[in-house]
Scaffold this active site. Structure first.
Site, PDB file in Angstrom:
ATOM      1  N   ASP A 191     -24.531  13.428   0.430  1.00  0.00           N
ATOM      2  CA  ASP A 191     -23.407  12.866   1.198  1.00  0.00           C
ATOM      3  C   ASP A 191     -23.290  11.361   1.015  1.00  0.00           C
ATOM      4  OD1 ASP A 191     -23.733  15.085   4.090  1.00  0.00           O
ATOM      5  OD2 ASP A 191     -23.023  15.387   2.042  1.00  0.00           O
ATOM      6  N   ARG A 240     -12.407  13.182   9.650  1.00  0.00           N
ATOM      7  CA  ARG A 240     -13.254  14.351   9.965  1.00  0.00           C
ATOM      8  C   ARG A 240     -14.682  13.912  10.245  1.00  0.00           C
ATOM      9  NH1 ARG A 240     -13.665  18.878   5.816  1.00  0.00           N
ATOM     10  NH2 ARG A 240     -15.315  19.289   7.296  1.00  0.00           N
ATOM     11  N   CYS A 251     -14.234  24.744  -0.611  1.00  0.00           N
ATOM     12  CA  CYS A 251     -13.572  23.510  -0.181  1.00  0.00           C
ATOM     13  C   CYS A 251     -13.654  22.570  -1.370  1.00  0.00           C
ATOM     14  CB  CYS A 251     -14.214  22.942   1.065  1.00  0.00           C
ATOM     15  SG  CYS A 251     -15.597  21.897   0.697  1.00  0.00           S
ATOM     16  N   ARG A 296     -19.336  26.900  -2.100  1.00  0.00           N
ATOM     17  CA  ARG A 296     -20.013  26.852  -0.793  1.00  0.00           C
ATOM     18  C   ARG A 296     -20.047  28.215  -0.106  1.00  0.00           C
ATOM     19  NH1 ARG A 296     -18.392  21.633   2.244  1.00  0.00           N
ATOM     20  NH2 ARG A 296     -20.477  21.876   3.101  1.00  0.00           N
ATOM     21  N   LYS A 312     -22.481  13.550  13.128  1.00  0.00           N
ATOM     22  CA  LYS A 312     -21.565  14.713  13.139  1.00  0.00           C
ATOM     23  C   LYS A 312     -22.352  15.988  12.808  1.00  0.00           C
ATOM     24  CE  LYS A 312     -19.114  15.523   9.229  1.00  0.00           C
ATOM     25  NZ  LYS A 312     -19.280  16.866   8.655  1.00  0.00           N
ATOM     26  N   ASN A 313     -23.236  15.898  11.810  1.00  0.00           N
ATOM     27  CA  ASN A 313     -23.935  17.099  11.341  1.00  0.00           C
ATOM     28  C   ASN A 313     -25.122  17.497  12.204  1.00  0.00           C
ATOM     29  OD1 ASN A 313     -22.016  17.265   9.390  1.00  0.00           O
ATOM     30  ND2 ASN A 313     -23.313  16.529   7.716  1.00  0.00           N
TER      31      ASN A 313
END
Ligand code: EPZ
Length: 422
Positions: free
Chosen positions: A310, A402, A119, A124, A22-23
């Site tokens: 993560d 997500r 978030c 952030r 995803k990143n």
């Protein structure tokens, strides 16, 4: 809102195909704004953040078309940029929208991007992105929660990030690709996603050297052209399923992955007693088995190539089942322990003080109703549910959607008793 229902206590066995990262896919899609020609990106995961990025690009009047013959590929063409704005209602759900700032500014000289807003895992800010672009000649103002940036022509600069920032590094590589002259980025992020982004930009005609190292050199060029690019495997999904094997005393073969991208995770989990094996003849595969023991080990998260932040929540879930005490120190985000309180409801023994969490194990986990708070915290709760006795139900699984494509289907395919309740 969907929720997951998990009947825990089953060993996971079988093969898990890993999706594209995803990143890496998010910056790759944003880079397509740098050229008027079509950019085709393959191995894109079907996760909600990708849908949000697609909506954002279409809002900017780029054409985003999935390829019939390949549901995990998309062609993006920003023939002209007529609407260089990222509105709040799209940005508030995905901080990575900031990745359109550098490309829009470099391509059209103007961008108006909603500030991401804090978030769940911390403030952030994007101050490092803004300061670097100002060094390249951009005039940037903040008004009504939007970053408004203008630049006749960006010029190269010597930029040193005071903190390592992944999307900040990607944003500046994009802006520098079309700037006048050379940009030297020091204290750049070294994640594999950075290298993947630079590989795509170089295929588009950019001149980027040493992406993946702490110092990156970019020679600006007049324009970029289309390209076709395949996204690297998702190292966090790989690590998450490795923990799933370990926490259920299971045995999983992970395919379409890149073990080199999670060397620090493999090293740490091996020190706890988890067994990894890779067959030289099959480089994209990694076998993970629970060992005869599972010992608690301390952990400090670090920027790549260190142990990824993560993966911290997933590691914490495993440590609740490990022998002894383990101290976890989160160094990247200031508030990334939201999963801990939900874990104690399942029976974990975790105490938090500031950026440190002390986990005492093993403690039996007993199913309960818990609530997901952010993407990786929800992965932690799923892993705990797999190991817990009885039934665990997890609310707000949109967080997990997500970043993981149909995680419940992949888990069911290897023996988990998990279902999504609409
Ligand atoms: C990227 O976020 C990832 N997202 C995150 O993954 C990941 O957790 C993070 O890098 C760290 O590895 C994407 O790549 C889309 P940072 P990013 O800028 O770039 C501070 C997930 O789970 N900072 O590297 O937003 C910041 O507050 C997500 O997939 C500033 O102070 O993270 C943080 O403390 C979650 N000012 C630290 O630096 C800035 O201008 C690292 O942030 C930028 C960052």
């Amino acid at each position: 809102m969907d929720k997951f229902q998990i009947h825990g206590g089953r060993r996971l066995q079988g093969t898990v195909p890993i999706d594209g990262a995803k990143n890496a896919a998010l910056p790759a899609m944003a880079m397509a704004l740098l050229t008027s020609e079509p950019v085709t990106i393959e191995n894109i995961p079907h996760v909600h953040d990708i849908v949000t990025m697609r909506r954002l690009l279409e809002h900017m009047r780029a054409r985003v078309s999935p390829l019939e013959e390949n549901p995990h590929a998309v062609t993006i063409q920003a023939a002209e940029i007529s609407h260089a704005e990222a509105p709040y209602d799209l940005v508030k759900t995905m901080r990575a929208s900031i990745l359109t700032l550098g490309p829009l500014l470099a391509r059209s000289g103007y961008a108006r991007i909603s500030l991401p807003g804090g978030c769940a895992i911390g403030a952030r800010p994007v101050d490092l992105h803004i300061r670097a672009l100002e060094q390249m000649g951009a005039q940037i103002s903040l008004d009504h929660g939007y970053v408004e940036a203008r630049a006749e022509r960006l010029h190269g600069a010597e930029i040193s990030f005071e903190k390592i920032t992944v999307t900040g590094t990607e944003n500046i590589m994009a802006a520098a690709a079309l700037a006048d002259g050379e940009t030297v980025l020091t204290n750049a992020a070294r994640e594999p996603e950075i290298e993947d982004c630079a590989n795509l930009l170089n295929k588009m005609g950019a001149k980027i050297e040493d992406a993946g190292a702490s110092t990156i050199r970019i020679q600006g060029v007049a324009s970029l052209h289309g390209a076709i690019h395949t996204i690297i495997p998702d190292r966090i999904e790989t690590g998450t399923f490795a923990v799933a094997a370990a926490i259920t005393a299971g045995d999983l073969l992970l395919t379409h992955c890149n073990p080199d991208h999670i060397a620090a995770v493999i090293e740490k989990l091996s020190s706890c007693g988890v067994e990894f094996s890779a067959d030289r003849a099959k480089p994209g595969e990694l076998r993970v088995r629970a060992g005869s023991r599972l010992d608690g080990r301390d952990l400090t998260t670090e920027e790549y190539p260190g142990f990824a932040t993560d993966m911290q929540a997933q590691y914490m879930a495993l440590m609740t089942q490990a022998e002894g005490e383990s101290e976890i120190t989160e160094t990247i985000f200031e508030n990334r322990y939201l999963h801990a309180s939900e874990m104690t409801r399942l029976g974990a023994d975790i105490s938090i003080s500031g950026s440190q969490a002390v986990v005492r194990g093993p403690t039996p986990l007993i199913g309960a109703r818990v609530i997901a708070s952010d993407l990786r915290a929800s992965a932690c709760l799923v892993l705990a549910g797999l190991a817990a006795s009885n039934t665990t139900s997890i609310d707000r699984v949109y967080h997990i959607d997500r970043g993981y494509e149909c995680i419940e289907e992949k888990l069911r395919a290897v023996g988990a008793d998990i279902e999504r309740i609409k």
